[in-house]
Design a protein around this motif. Structure first.
Motif, mmCIF file in Angstrom:
data_model
loop_
_atom_site.group_PDB
_atom_site.id
_atom_site.type_symbol
_atom_site.label_atom_id
_atom_site.label_comp_id
_atom_site.label_asym_id
_atom_site.label_seq_id
_atom_site.Cartn_x
_atom_site.Cartn_y
_atom_site.Cartn_z
ATOM 1 N N SER A 38 0.809 -1.225 0.000
ATOM 2 C CA SER A 38 0.000 0.000 0.000
ATOM 3 C C SER A 38 0.841 1.273 0.000
ATOM 4 C CB SER A 38 -0.925 0.010 1.225
ATOM 5 O OG SER A 38 -0.161 0.001 2.424
ATOM 6 N N ASP A 39 2.062 1.212 0.599
ATOM 7 C CA ASP A 39 2.887 2.420 0.687
ATOM 8 C C ASP A 39 3.940 2.522 -0.399
ATOM 9 O OD1 ASP A 39 1.439 3.049 2.909
ATOM 10 O OD2 ASP A 39 2.995 2.509 4.364
ATOM 11 N N ILE A 40 4.303 1.406 -1.027
ATOM 12 C CA ILE A 40 5.392 1.428 -2.005
ATOM 13 C C ILE A 40 4.933 0.930 -3.378
ATOM 14 C CG2 ILE A 40 7.678 0.513 -2.562
ATOM 15 C CD1 ILE A 40 8.261 0.412 0.421
ATOM 16 N N SER A 41 4.462 -0.318 -3.423
ATOM 17 C CA SER A 41 4.172 -0.934 -4.724
ATOM 18 C C SER A 41 3.052 -0.211 -5.463
ATOM 19 C CB SER A 41 3.815 -2.404 -4.524
ATOM 20 O OG SER A 41 4.897 -3.100 -3.954
ATOM 21 N N ILE A 42 1.923 -0.052 -4.780
ATOM 22 C CA ILE A 42 0.785 0.598 -5.450
ATOM 23 C C ILE A 42 1.077 2.068 -5.754
ATOM 24 C CG2 ILE A 42 -1.623 1.272 -5.154
ATOM 25 C CD1 ILE A 42 -2.057 -1.332 -3.655
ATOM 26 N N PRO A 43 1.602 2.843 -4.776
ATOM 27 C CA PRO A 43 1.973 4.226 -5.137
ATOM 28 C C PRO A 43 3.019 4.289 -6.255
ATOM 29 C CG PRO A 43 1.873 3.993 -2.767
ATOM 30 C CD PRO A 43 1.765 2.620 -3.329
ATOM 31 N N GLY A 44 3.980 3.341 -6.239
ATOM 32 C CA GLY A 44 4.974 3.312 -7.303
ATOM 33 C C GLY A 44 4.327 3.104 -8.662
ATOM 34 N N LEU A 45 3.406 2.157 -8.745
ATOM 35 C CA LEU A 45 2.699 1.917 -10.004
ATOM 36 C C LEU A 45 1.919 3.154 -10.439
ATOM 37 C CD1 LEU A 45 1.347 -1.716 -9.405
ATOM 38 C CD2 LEU A 45 3.048 -1.010 -11.099
ATOM 39 N N MET A 46 1.281 3.802 -9.483
ATOM 40 C CA MET A 46 0.498 4.999 -9.817
ATOM 41 C C MET A 46 1.403 6.128 -10.309
ATOM 42 S SD MET A 46 -2.232 4.943 -6.654
ATOM 43 C CE MET A 46 -3.026 6.458 -7.190
ATOM 44 N N ILE A 47 2.569 6.287 -9.626
ATOM 45 C CA ILE A 47 3.500 7.349 -10.047
ATOM 46 C C ILE A 47 4.043 7.069 -11.441
ATOM 47 C CG2 ILE A 47 5.746 8.387 -9.571
ATOM 48 C CD1 ILE A 47 5.103 8.031 -6.572
ATOM 49 N N ASP A 105 16.836 -3.540 -8.265
ATOM 50 C CA ASP A 105 16.207 -3.460 -9.586
ATOM 51 C C ASP A 105 15.405 -2.174 -9.730
ATOM 52 O OD1 ASP A 105 17.286 -5.905 -10.151
ATOM 53 O OD2 ASP A 105 15.458 -7.043 -9.652
ATOM 54 N N ASP A 106 14.707 -1.846 -8.694
ATOM 55 C CA ASP A 106 13.886 -0.633 -8.730
ATOM 56 C C ASP A 106 14.780 0.607 -8.830
ATOM 57 O OD1 ASP A 106 11.521 0.825 -8.680
ATOM 58 O OD2 ASP A 106 11.534 1.007 -6.491
ATOM 59 N N ALA A 109 16.242 0.812 -12.405
ATOM 60 C CA ALA A 109 15.235 1.251 -13.383
ATOM 61 C C ALA A 109 14.899 2.719 -13.181
ATOM 62 C CB ALA A 109 13.984 0.388 -13.246
ATOM 63 N N TYR A 110 14.852 3.168 -11.924
ATOM 64 C CA TYR A 110 14.554 4.574 -11.643
ATOM 65 C C TYR A 110 15.668 5.479 -12.160
ATOM 66 C CZ TYR A 110 14.475 8.883 -8.939
ATOM 67 O OH TYR A 110 14.508 10.210 -8.569
ATOM 68 N N ASN A 111 16.903 5.096 -11.916
ATOM 69 C CA ASN A 111 18.035 5.913 -12.376
ATOM 70 C C ASN A 111 18.072 5.984 -13.904
ATOM 71 O OD1 ASN A 111 18.983 6.553 -9.802
ATOM 72 N ND2 ASN A 111 20.218 4.677 -9.663
ATOM 73 N N GLU A 112 17.773 4.866 -14.547
ATOM 74 C CA GLU A 112 17.733 4.867 -16.009
ATOM 75 C C GLU A 112 16.647 5.787 -16.531
ATOM 76 O OE1 GLU A 112 19.699 3.292 -18.373
ATOM 77 O OE2 GLU A 112 21.033 2.951 -16.668
ATOM 78 N N LEU A 113 15.495 5.753 -15.909
ATOM 79 C CA LEU A 113 14.398 6.638 -16.326
ATOM 80 C C LEU A 113 14.760 8.101 -16.101
ATOM 81 C CD1 LEU A 113 11.508 7.271 -17.226
ATOM 82 C CD2 LEU A 113 10.767 6.856 -14.875
ATOM 83 N N ASN A 164 7.871 -2.453 -10.932
ATOM 84 C CA ASN A 164 6.875 -2.254 -9.870
ATOM 85 C C ASN A 164 5.797 -3.328 -9.890
ATOM 86 O OD1 ASN A 164 7.030 0.523 -8.221
ATOM 87 N ND2 ASN A 164 7.937 0.834 -10.251
ATOM 88 N N VAL A 165 5.399 -3.719 -11.100
ATOM 89 C CA VAL A 165 4.428 -4.806 -11.196
ATOM 90 C C VAL A 165 5.018 -6.092 -10.630
ATOM 91 C CG1 VAL A 165 3.179 -6.295 -12.816
ATOM 92 C CG2 VAL A 165 3.166 -3.824 -13.138
ATOM 93 N N GLY A 166 6.336 -6.337 -10.960
ATOM 94 C CA GLY A 166 6.980 -7.528 -10.410
ATOM 95 C C GLY A 166 7.056 -7.496 -8.891
ATOM 96 N N TYR A 167 7.404 -6.303 -8.354
ATOM 97 C CA TYR A 167 7.441 -6.173 -6.900
ATOM 98 C C TYR A 167 6.059 -6.385 -6.287
ATOM 99 C CZ TYR A 167 12.266 -4.633 -6.213
ATOM 100 O OH TYR A 167 13.634 -4.581 -6.132
ATOM 101 N N THR A 168 5.046 -5.830 -6.949
ATOM 102 C CA THR A 168 3.680 -5.981 -6.436
ATOM 103 C C THR A 168 3.258 -7.443 -6.449
ATOM 104 O OG1 THR A 168 3.121 -3.781 -7.260
ATOM 105 C CG2 THR A 168 1.285 -5.247 -6.730
#
Length: 367
Positions: A38-47, A105-106, A109-113, A164-168
């Protein structure tokens, strides 16, 4: 007995306590995973989804502003304002995502983006200036030359989204695994608890219920007057209930002995009552005879009373005539003196007559 019951409840308490801590630990783990989702995976997907949306809108608005160049300054300014807003939104979203980066991994991927976004942003730095100066050709060249960067940035966004989907999914699987584990642990624990309850129930039945039933049956038979009732004393352990059973049996035996003594005393009492009855009968006969004698005495006393009354009456009469008699006696004495003198004279004459008679008899005898 008390020690056995205490040990049984201590075992149950310890087991329930262990079960509580085990389930609590699993629930905490589930809670942590749910918080992570609820605090990381879902907000990450939304962001990431918002980043992707803003990037698409930015690219679309950049092409649109070129088309709006001949449609009036107002539309162009509105479009440029939207472009600035998309830039600002993407910067804010990337900064926001940096606060919830979790895992290598996250982070990669974030740094690459972020790197791809800065590259695209640098290539499009002069785009607004060319639009404002109505240099549509150079603005179009920027969009053309930044296409590959846009494609790369879109791929980086999609890659971050997949991470993020994989983490979720991983977190969901972990939560599901924890829930399943908690479920099976609960089933096993409650099964063990049920077995423990059954074992304790059997122990309590053997140690408490069965002895109480035997003692209760004994007391019921005693209350009904059956003092010959017996049960197997070995069925009760040598504990508090065993002492109670021994006391109950001793009480039964004492009552039986007491009743036997009472029976003997009753027989003796019956014999004594028979003797007393015989003596009472004899006493009754003697008393009847005494009563008859008392009646006779009473009758005699009544007759004596009547006689005494008559004597008293006669005595009273005699007392009145005593003086007369006394006078008569005196006169009689005087007369008696004369009579005596006459009698003496008569005696002399009689003696003479006897002499004459004797002579006559002698004369008669001669003839």
């Amino acid at each position: 007995m008390v020690r056995k019951i205490t040990i049984s409840f201590i075992v149950m308490f310890v087991f329930v306590l262990c079960l509580f801590f085990t389930i609590n630990k699993q629930l905490k783990s589930i809670g942590q995973e749910i918080i992570r989702i609820s605090d990381i995976s879902i907000p990450g997907l939304m962001i990431v989804s918002d980043i992707n949306q803003n990037v698409s809108n930015l690219r679309r608005e950049q092409f649109a502003v070129i088309l709006y160049n001949n449609s009036g300054i107002e539309k162009k300014n509105t479009s440029l304002s939207k472009i600035d807003g998309y830039y600002s939104n993407i910067d804010s979203l990337i900064l926001k995502y940096s606060k919830i980066v979790d895992g290598n991994d996250d982070k990669y991927a974030y740094n690459e983006l972020k790197k791809s976004w800065l590259t695209y942003k640098n290539k499009c730095d002069d785009f607004d200036n060319y639009i404002n100066s109505n240099n549509i050709k150079l603005a179009g060249d920027i969009l053309e030359h930044s296409y590959n960067n846009f494609i790369d940035m879109d791929a980086k966004v999609n890659n971050l989204y997949k991470v993020n989907v994989g983490y979720t999914q991983k977190n969901n699987k972990k939560v599901s695994s924890e829930i399943s584990s908690a479920f099976y642990v609960s089933i096993i624990s409650f099964s063990i608890l049920a077995i423990l309850f059954i074992i304790i129930n059997i122990i309590l039945n053997r140690q408490i219920i069965n002895p109480l039933t035997l003692i209760n049956n004994l007391l019921e038979e005693i209350s009904k007057g059956n003092l010959t009732y017996k049960f197997d004393r070995t069925d009760i352990a040598n504990d508090e209930f065993g002492k109670l059973a021994d006391i109950s049996l001793l009480m039964k035996d004492n009552l039986l002995n007491l009743i036997e003594e009472i029976r003997v005393l009753v027989l003796q009492l019956n014999s004594s009552v028979d003797d007393v009855s015989s003596v009472a009968q004899q006493s009754s006969t003697g008393m009847q005879e005494q009563q008859n004698q008392v009646i006779l005495i009473a009758t005699a006393m009544e007759q004596m009373r009547v006689t005494v009354a008559e004597v008293a009456h006669n005595t009273e009469k005699s007392s009145s005539s005593a003086s007369d008699i006394n006078n008569n006696v005196k006169q009689g004495i005087s007369d008696s003196s004369l009579t005596i003198s006459e009698i003496e004279k008569a005696s002399i004459e009689i003696n003479r007559a006897e002499g004459i008679v004797s002579l006559l008899e002698k004369g008669i005898n001669k003839y």
